[in-house]
Write a protein that holds these residues in place. Structure first.
Motif, PDB file in Angstrom:
ATOM      1  N   GLY A  81      -0.567 -80.215 -43.842  1.00 58.19           N
ATOM      2  CA  GLY A  81      -0.903 -79.710 -45.478  1.00 58.19           C
ATOM      3  C   GLY A  81      -1.909 -79.911 -45.578  1.00 58.19           C
ATOM      4  N   LEU A  82      -3.318 -79.809 -45.426  1.00 58.17           N
ATOM      5  CA  LEU A  82      -4.217 -80.241 -45.805  1.00 58.17           C
ATOM      6  C   LEU A  82      -4.976 -78.984 -45.596  1.00 58.17           C
ATOM      7  CD1 LEU A  82      -5.450 -82.850 -42.475  1.00 58.17           C
ATOM      8  CD2 LEU A  82      -4.383 -82.633 -44.932  1.00 58.17           C
ATOM      9  N   ALA A  83      -3.842 -77.612 -46.239  1.00 60.25           N
ATOM     10  CA  ALA A  83      -4.906 -76.639 -46.567  1.00 60.25           C
ATOM     11  C   ALA A  83      -5.595 -77.011 -48.135  1.00 60.25           C
ATOM     12  CB  ALA A  83      -3.926 -75.431 -46.976  1.00 60.25           C
ATOM     13  N   ASN A  84      -5.299 -77.658 -49.476  1.00 63.18           N
ATOM     14  CA  ASN A  84      -5.332 -78.162 -50.213  1.00 63.18           C
ATOM     15  C   ASN A  84      -6.581 -79.557 -50.445  1.00 63.18           C
ATOM     16  OD1 ASN A  84      -5.051 -75.677 -52.466  1.00 63.18           O
ATOM     17  ND2 ASN A  84      -2.779 -75.965 -51.163  1.00 63.18           N
ATOM     18  N   PRO A  85      -6.846 -79.964 -51.259  1.00 61.89           N
ATOM     19  CA  PRO A  85      -7.488 -80.841 -51.234  1.00 61.89           C
ATOM     20  C   PRO A  85      -6.454 -82.045 -51.494  1.00 61.89           C
ATOM     21  CG  PRO A  85      -9.046 -79.986 -52.246  1.00 61.89           C
ATOM     22  CD  PRO A  85      -7.685 -78.806 -52.343  1.00 61.89           C
ATOM     23  N   LEU A  86      -5.993 -83.515 -51.163  1.00 58.88           N
ATOM     24  CA  LEU A  86      -4.964 -84.547 -51.258  1.00 58.88           C
ATOM     25  C   LEU A  86      -5.422 -84.726 -52.962  1.00 58.88           C
ATOM     26  CD1 LEU A  86      -4.481 -86.095 -47.904  1.00 58.88           C
ATOM     27  CD2 LEU A  86      -3.055 -84.519 -48.761  1.00 58.88           C
ATOM     28  N   PRO A  87      -4.102 -85.502 -53.286  1.00 60.44           N
ATOM     29  CA  PRO A  87      -4.934 -86.215 -54.727  1.00 60.44           C
ATOM     30  C   PRO A  87      -5.413 -87.344 -54.256  1.00 60.44           C
ATOM     31  CG  PRO A  87      -2.339 -85.265 -54.587  1.00 60.44           C
ATOM     32  CD  PRO A  87      -2.657 -84.672 -53.546  1.00 60.44           C
ATOM     33  N   ARG A  88      -6.056 -87.990 -54.686  1.00 58.84           N
ATOM     34  CA  ARG A  88      -6.705 -89.521 -54.070  1.00 58.84           C
ATOM     35  C   ARG A  88      -6.187 -91.019 -54.918  1.00 58.84           C
ATOM     36  NH1 ARG A  88      -9.756 -91.471 -58.795  1.00 58.84           N
ATOM     37  NH2 ARG A  88      -9.509 -90.078 -60.540  1.00 58.84           N
ATOM     38  N   ALA A 136       3.967 -83.170 -42.461  1.00 61.49           N
ATOM     39  CA  ALA A 136       2.653 -82.534 -41.809  1.00 61.49           C
ATOM     40  C   ALA A 136       2.149 -83.782 -41.780  1.00 61.49           C
ATOM     41  CB  ALA A 136       2.344 -82.175 -43.425  1.00 61.49           C
ATOM     42  N   ALA A 137       0.867 -84.151 -41.459  1.00 59.99           N
ATOM     43  CA  ALA A 137      -0.087 -85.069 -41.167  1.00 59.99           C
ATOM     44  C   ALA A 137      -0.457 -85.770 -42.720  1.00 59.99           C
ATOM     45  CB  ALA A 137      -1.368 -84.901 -40.257  1.00 59.99           C
ATOM     46  N   GLY A 138      -0.626 -84.578 -43.944  1.00 61.45           N
ATOM     47  CA  GLY A 138      -1.319 -85.019 -44.837  1.00 61.45           C
ATOM     48  C   GLY A 138      -0.352 -85.948 -45.672  1.00 61.45           C
ATOM     49  N   THR A 139       1.185 -85.776 -45.544  1.00 59.87           N
ATOM     50  CA  THR A 139       1.934 -86.497 -45.861  1.00 59.87           C
ATOM     51  C   THR A 139       1.922 -87.994 -45.514  1.00 59.87           C
ATOM     52  OG1 THR A 139       3.217 -84.331 -46.302  1.00 59.87           O
ATOM     53  CG2 THR A 139       4.400 -86.479 -46.629  1.00 59.87           C
ATOM     54  N   VAL A 140       1.897 -88.272 -43.886  1.00 58.88           N
ATOM     55  CA  VAL A 140       1.967 -89.275 -43.479  1.00 58.88           C
ATOM     56  C   VAL A 140       0.567 -90.034 -44.900  1.00 58.88           C
ATOM     57  CG1 VAL A 140       1.510 -90.160 -41.771  1.00 58.88           C
ATOM     58  CG2 VAL A 140       3.074 -88.609 -41.989  1.00 58.88           C
ATOM     59  N   GLU A 141      -0.707 -89.635 -44.458  1.00 57.53           N
ATOM     60  CA  GLU A 141      -1.428 -89.869 -45.427  1.00 57.53           C
ATOM     61  C   GLU A 141      -1.347 -90.700 -46.359  1.00 57.53           C
ATOM     62  OE1 GLU A 141      -5.047 -90.938 -43.884  1.00 57.53           O
ATOM     63  OE2 GLU A 141      -3.477 -90.544 -42.331  1.00 57.53           O
ATOM     64  N   LEU A 142      -0.707 -89.728 -47.562  1.00 61.16           N
ATOM     65  CA  LEU A 142      -0.057 -89.842 -48.424  1.00 61.16           C
ATOM     66  C   LEU A 142       0.861 -91.668 -48.680  1.00 61.16           C
ATOM     67  CD1 LEU A 142       0.470 -86.424 -50.401  1.00 61.16           C
ATOM     68  CD2 LEU A 142      -1.243 -88.519 -50.937  1.00 61.16           C
ATOM     69  N   LEU A 143       1.705 -91.342 -48.033  1.00 61.84           N
ATOM     70  CA  LEU A 143       2.907 -92.582 -47.333  1.00 61.84           C
ATOM     71  C   LEU A 143       2.265 -93.430 -47.275  1.00 61.84           C
ATOM     72  CD1 LEU A 143       5.540 -90.588 -45.994  1.00 61.84           C
ATOM     73  CD2 LEU A 143       5.960 -91.217 -48.425  1.00 61.84           C
ATOM     74  N   ALA A 186       3.737 -97.071 -47.547  1.00 63.27           N
ATOM     75  CA  ALA A 186       5.563 -97.182 -47.183  1.00 63.27           C
ATOM     76  C   ALA A 186       5.819 -96.525 -45.641  1.00 63.27           C
ATOM     77  CB  ALA A 186       6.129 -95.686 -48.591  1.00 63.27           C
ATOM     78  N   TRP A 187       4.483 -96.538 -45.028  1.00 58.96           N
ATOM     79  CA  TRP A 187       4.718 -95.856 -43.408  1.00 58.96           C
ATOM     80  C   TRP A 187       4.928 -97.018 -42.682  1.00 58.96           C
ATOM     81  CZ3 TRP A 187       6.599 -91.223 -41.601  1.00 58.96           C
ATOM     82  CH2 TRP A 187       5.625 -90.695 -39.961  1.00 58.96           C
ATOM     83  N   GLU A 188       3.817 -97.355 -42.733  1.00 62.07           N
ATOM     84  CA  GLU A 188       3.975 -98.352 -41.704  1.00 62.07           C
ATOM     85  C   GLU A 188       5.605 -99.262 -41.335  1.00 62.07           C
ATOM     86  OE1 GLU A 188       2.564 -98.076 -44.108  1.00 62.07           O
ATOM     87  OE2 GLU A 188       0.098 -98.103 -43.047  1.00 62.07           O
TER      88      GLU A 188
END
Length: 405
Positions: A391-398, A54-61, A66-68
């Motif tokens: 994956g953005l239905a809930n606020p992402l951890p900071r 999910a887009a939210g997971t990619v933001e967390l990565l 760990a995404w690049e």
């Protein structure tokens, strides 16, 4: 070898290594314990499976840096097409409508697993491969862990132990945490096909009376297939020849992408909803697939697990700042309560989709198709569905983003 750690992570898969990376520069001594060798993990057939991130997971990565290193191996999902076989209802989601570059990404599990493992090995984290957990005992100030490493017995201890060792979690079993299991009576058939027409980065979710069929865009004109069928139908398809299998798949999906050709082995995975009765026992907490396993229909399993990990990391960072006990039972219970809302929403959403769309009862079919058609014309409702998909239905951890480190 060091025998006491602030944190012991069992499992060097996606969840365990993400947690190690989130905490690598936070002044904690960390050990990662993994029963398999790096070579066994690298060559595991499970590495072939496609992960829908999910887009939210990619933001967390990205937050874990760990995404690049794997972004070039991922395919963007720019559109999602949802339909119901044999009925008129359909809904389409587009990244452009949501103001984002992509609704999510598809990547082979092997690529991201290997990348995360390499990143962890570049840190001060102690990695104990070919080491299995033989026993656990929580005490007032530490959890004691008995290990078997290539026939030798080892003993280590830590303030906190995290079980991130997957659906067959040894940690969960040693902690005697029961599971609640809901059988779907379905098997997922997983493979890769090549289409004659371009997929234009569109993910297809096609519902049938036997279960959902998902085609996820990967490199070129290839698509990863997750085809859910009833057990007996899946067994017949697995035992059939390639031509017969593809004829059935083509009939189920149609010719929207032209003729489909099989380009990877077929694999079968029985499906059920599995949820641990608790995430916490003593000085141990379980996360990811050790705590919950979802139906793949909405592609939310790994995405939910990574949110478990990042929220736990955020809590541990705050505890470390004030030099507080990482494994204090009240803190772990608070964490488990925090995760309940996200678990409840995501698991409930996934479970409802399975039951509503794996059913050919005529009144229900009419209702869901009316709903899909209405959804396609209601921007607010489509936005809510898109936020679930991203994956953005809930606020992402900071993840301690605003601290001074």
């Amino acid at each position: 070898m060091q025998t006491h750690y602030d944190l012991i992570i069992v499992g060097a898969g996606l969840a365990g290594n993400c947690l190690a990376l989130a905490l690598k520069d936070r002044g904690m001594s960390i050990a990662v314990v993994e029963a398999s060798s790096r070579e066994q993990l690298r060559n595991s057939p499970s590495g072939d499976r496609a992960l829908a991130l999910a887009a939210g997971t990619v933001e967390l990565l990205r937050g874990l840096e760990a995404w690049e290193g794997v972004a070039d191996k991922a395919s963007a999902i720019k559109n999602i097409h949802i339909s119901d076989r044999g009925h008129f209802g359909k809904t389409r989601l587009a990244a452009t409508e949501q103001g984002v570059d992509a609704l999510g990404y598809v990547i082979a599990a092997r690529h991201i697993e290997e990348h995360l493992a390499n990143l962890v090995e570049q840190t001060a984290v102690t990695c104990l491969y070919e080491t299995r957990v033989a026993g656990l005992m929580s005490g007032r100030e530490a959890i004691n862990v008995s290990l078997k490493q290539q026939g030798q017995s080892l003993n280590i201890s830590g303030q906190l132990l995290v079980g991130a060792d997957g659906g067959q979690s040894t940690v969960r079993k040693l902690l005697d945490i029961p599971q609640h299991v809901t059988e779907y009576g379905q098997t997922a058939l997983v493979t890769t096909v090549q289409a004659t027409l371009p997929h234009h980065n569109t993910a297809y979710e096609r519902f049938t009376e036997q279960g959902p069929l998902a085609l996820l865009p990967v490199a070129g004109k290839q698509l990863s297939v997750v085809w859910t069928r009833k057990h007996e139908q899946a067994e017949t398809l697995m035992n059939s020849g390639e031509a017969e299998f593809m004829a059935e798949l083509q009939e189920c999906f149609g010719y929207r992408l032209g003729a489909l050709k099989l380009v990877a082995p077929r694999r079968a995975f029985p499906l059920s909803l599995i949820r641990a009765d608790s995430m916490v026992s003593g000085r141990a907490v379980i996360v990811g697939n050790a705590a919950h396993q979802l139906h793949p229909v909405a592609g939310q399993g790994f995405n939910l697990g990574i949110r478990d990990v990042v929220q736990l990391a955020d809590m541990l960072i705050e505890r470390q700042k004030i030099q507080a006990d990482l494994g204090a039972v009240d803190v772990l219970n608070h964490y488990a309560r925090q995760r309940q809302q996200d678990h409840g929403k995501t698991i409930g959403f996934t479970n409802q989709v399975v039951h509503i769309f794996s059913n050919d009862w005529l009144p229900l079919a009419a209702l869901r198709n009316t709903g899909l058609t209405l959804l396609d014309h209601l921007p607010f409702a489509k936005k809510m569905l898109a936020r679930h998909a991203m994956g953005l239905a809930n606020p992402l951890p900071r993840l301690g983003r605003n601290d001074s480190n």
